[in-house]
Scaffold this motif. Structure first.
Motif, PDB file in Angstrom:
ATOM      1  N   THR A  95       0.828  -1.200   0.000  1.00 17.22           N
ATOM      2  CA  THR A  95       0.000   0.000   0.000  1.00 17.22           C
ATOM      3  C   THR A  95       0.867   1.256   0.000  1.00 17.22           C
ATOM      4  O   THR A  95       2.072   1.204   0.270  1.00 17.22           O
ATOM      5  CB  THR A  95      -0.916   0.046   1.229  1.00 17.22           C
ATOM      6  N   VAL A  96       0.231   2.368  -0.298  1.00 16.70           N
ATOM      7  CA  VAL A  96       0.921   3.660  -0.264  1.00 16.70           C
ATOM      8  C   VAL A  96       1.516   3.903   1.118  1.00 16.70           C
ATOM      9  O   VAL A  96       2.670   4.290   1.260  1.00 16.70           O
ATOM     10  CB  VAL A  96      -0.058   4.789  -0.652  1.00 16.70           C
ATOM     11  N   LEU A  97       0.728   3.659   2.167  1.00 11.63           N
ATOM     12  CA  LEU A  97       1.203   3.865   3.538  1.00 11.63           C
ATOM     13  C   LEU A  97       2.390   2.963   3.853  1.00 11.63           C
ATOM     14  O   LEU A  97       3.378   3.410   4.460  1.00 11.63           O
ATOM     15  CB  LEU A  97       0.072   3.601   4.532  1.00 11.63           C
ATOM     16  N   GLU A  98       2.327   1.703   3.451  1.00 10.15           N
ATOM     17  CA  GLU A  98       3.436   0.777   3.713  1.00 10.15           C
ATOM     18  C   GLU A  98       4.711   1.243   3.022  1.00 10.15           C
ATOM     19  O   GLU A  98       5.800   1.118   3.582  1.00 10.15           O
ATOM     20  CB  GLU A  98       3.051  -0.626   3.260  1.00 10.15           C
ATOM     21  N   ASN A  99       4.590   1.785   1.825  1.00  9.43           N
ATOM     22  CA  ASN A  99       5.760   2.307   1.125  1.00  9.43           C
ATOM     23  C   ASN A  99       6.366   3.488   1.866  1.00  9.43           C
ATOM     24  O   ASN A  99       7.587   3.596   1.993  1.00  9.43           O
ATOM     25  CB  ASN A  99       5.382   2.725  -0.302  1.00  9.43           C
ATOM     26  N   GLY A 141      -1.623  15.560  -0.596  1.00 10.00           N
ATOM     27  CA  GLY A 141      -2.873  15.236  -1.277  1.00 10.00           C
ATOM     28  C   GLY A 141      -3.103  13.760  -1.521  1.00 10.00           C
ATOM     29  O   GLY A 141      -3.930  13.395  -2.371  1.00 10.00           O
ATOM     30  N   LEU A 142      -2.409  12.897  -0.778  1.00 14.01           N
ATOM     31  CA  LEU A 142      -2.539  11.457  -0.974  1.00 14.01           C
ATOM     32  C   LEU A 142      -3.160  10.756   0.234  1.00 14.01           C
ATOM     33  O   LEU A 142      -3.101   9.531   0.330  1.00 14.01           O
ATOM     34  CB  LEU A 142      -1.168  10.838  -1.271  1.00 14.01           C
ATOM     35  N   VAL A 148      -4.338   2.172  -0.454  1.00 16.72           N
ATOM     36  CA  VAL A 148      -4.456   1.670  -1.828  1.00 16.72           C
ATOM     37  C   VAL A 148      -3.106   1.103  -2.272  1.00 16.72           C
ATOM     38  O   VAL A 148      -2.057   1.685  -1.960  1.00 16.72           O
ATOM     39  CB  VAL A 148      -4.880   2.819  -2.769  1.00 16.72           C
ATOM     40  N   PRO A 149      -3.072  -0.023  -2.988  1.00 16.44           N
ATOM     41  CA  PRO A 149      -1.793  -0.524  -3.513  1.00 16.44           C
ATOM     42  C   PRO A 149      -1.134   0.519  -4.410  1.00 16.44           C
ATOM     43  O   PRO A 149      -1.803   1.184  -5.211  1.00 16.44           O
ATOM     44  CB  PRO A 149      -2.199  -1.765  -4.311  1.00 16.44           C
ATOM     45  N   LEU A 157       1.916  10.475  -9.018  1.00 14.20           N
ATOM     46  CA  LEU A 157       1.586  10.244  -7.611  1.00 14.20           C
ATOM     47  C   LEU A 157       2.651   9.402  -6.916  1.00 14.20           C
ATOM     48  O   LEU A 157       2.876   9.543  -5.715  1.00 14.20           O
ATOM     49  CB  LEU A 157       0.211   9.588  -7.489  1.00 14.20           C
ATOM     50  N   HIS A 158       3.323   8.540  -7.673  1.00 11.80           N
ATOM     51  CA  HIS A 158       4.454   7.791  -7.103  1.00 11.80           C
ATOM     52  C   HIS A 158       5.530   8.740  -6.591  1.00 11.80           C
ATOM     53  O   HIS A 158       6.199   8.461  -5.589  1.00 11.80           O
ATOM     54  CB  HIS A 158       5.044   6.847  -8.155  1.00 11.80           C
TER      55      HIS A 158
END
Length: 260
Positions: A95-99, A141-142, A148-149, A157-158
């Motif tokens: 996920t975004v958070l995990e990254n 803004g994320l 989300v993966p 956004l990356h």
């Protein structure tokens, strides 16, 4: 003012080819500094030397007067250095958070044993870091994409995910490699505002490699222009844009895929 980053006579050679030739400059603490130049000028190679991905052939690189030339990236993190890349290196199935949380590895107390046992102080630290990570994502803004993966989001956004990951390490020196690449005009404007606010709010020094001269002009206090691995000019972005030698270097570059 004291130099957060100091380079003296940095050289880099690959198989007899000179990539960097006696590059020297200072970046003051709390400055936003630009590193610009035509394709093949040596910008990314210099970034790789500063961030420990390349070892200079000779010369000195110091952070807060501490010699760091040749140190591995993991050891440079202890000196407060964090970096983003032109092509974000994310765990796309996570996920975004995990990254973003991957950027907190230097801040989590204890060691592998306490982490695996999830001791109370480790759990409290993890919770705090998760809250910080979510706040950073909200800032760019994320926030709504935290769970989300990463592979479901766009390249632009990356870039925001990678910036949050770098910021979660609480860096003193942040290196941004082509942060505007692939961003829309609105995203570039948002990025400029974010970086300005970060500098104004805390003790962070930013060095940017970028081709987007509008971003460089809007953000930087000073720039160094490289050409064929040598320092062509050090000054303001406005001086770089009007300097005849700099203009000639840009107009004279070949349209190829040479390394930056």
């Amino acid at each position: 003012m004291e130099a957060r980053l100091r380079l003296r006579d940095v050289n880099l050679n690959f198989g007899g080819i000179t990539v960097l030739d006696d590059v020297s400059f200072d970046v003051e603490a709390n400055a936003i500094f630009g590193l610009v130049g035509p394709n093949g000028a040596g910008k990314t190679s210099l970034f790789n030397c500063i961030s420990g991905h390349y070892k200079p052939s000779s010369g000195s690189i110091a952070i807060d007067e501490n010699e760091v030339s040749g140190l591995a990236p993991s050891r440079l993190a202890a000196h407060g250095l964090a970096r983003t890349f032109q092509h974000p290196a994310l765990q796309l199935t996570a996920t975004v958070l995990e990254n973003v949380l991957l950027g907190a590895h230097t801040r989590l107390p204890g060691g592998p044993v306490s982490w695996s046992l999830r001791l109370p102080f480790t759990a409290r630290s993890e919770h705090s870091l998760r809250e910080e990570a979510r706040a950073l994502l909200e800032r760019v803004g994320l926030g709504s994409a935290a769970d989300v993966p990463a592979d479901e989001l766009s390249h632009g956004l990356h870039k925001g995910i990678e910036l949050c990951r770098a910021l979660l390490s609480k860096p003193k020196l942040l290196l941004l490699d082509e942060p505007a690449a692939g961003l829309s005009h609105g995203e570039v404007e948002s990025f400029i505002a974010t970086v300005k606010a970060l500098r104004d709010e805390g003790d962070i020094t930013v060095v940017i490699v970028e081709h987007h001269m509008g971003l460089i002009s809007a953000l930087t206090d000073r720039v160094v222009v490289l050409d064929h691995g040598r320092t062509l000019l050090e000054g303001t972005a406005a001086e770089a844009q009007t300097n005849a030698r700099v203009i000639e270097a840009y107009l004279g570059q070949e349209d190829d895929d040479g390394a930056a």
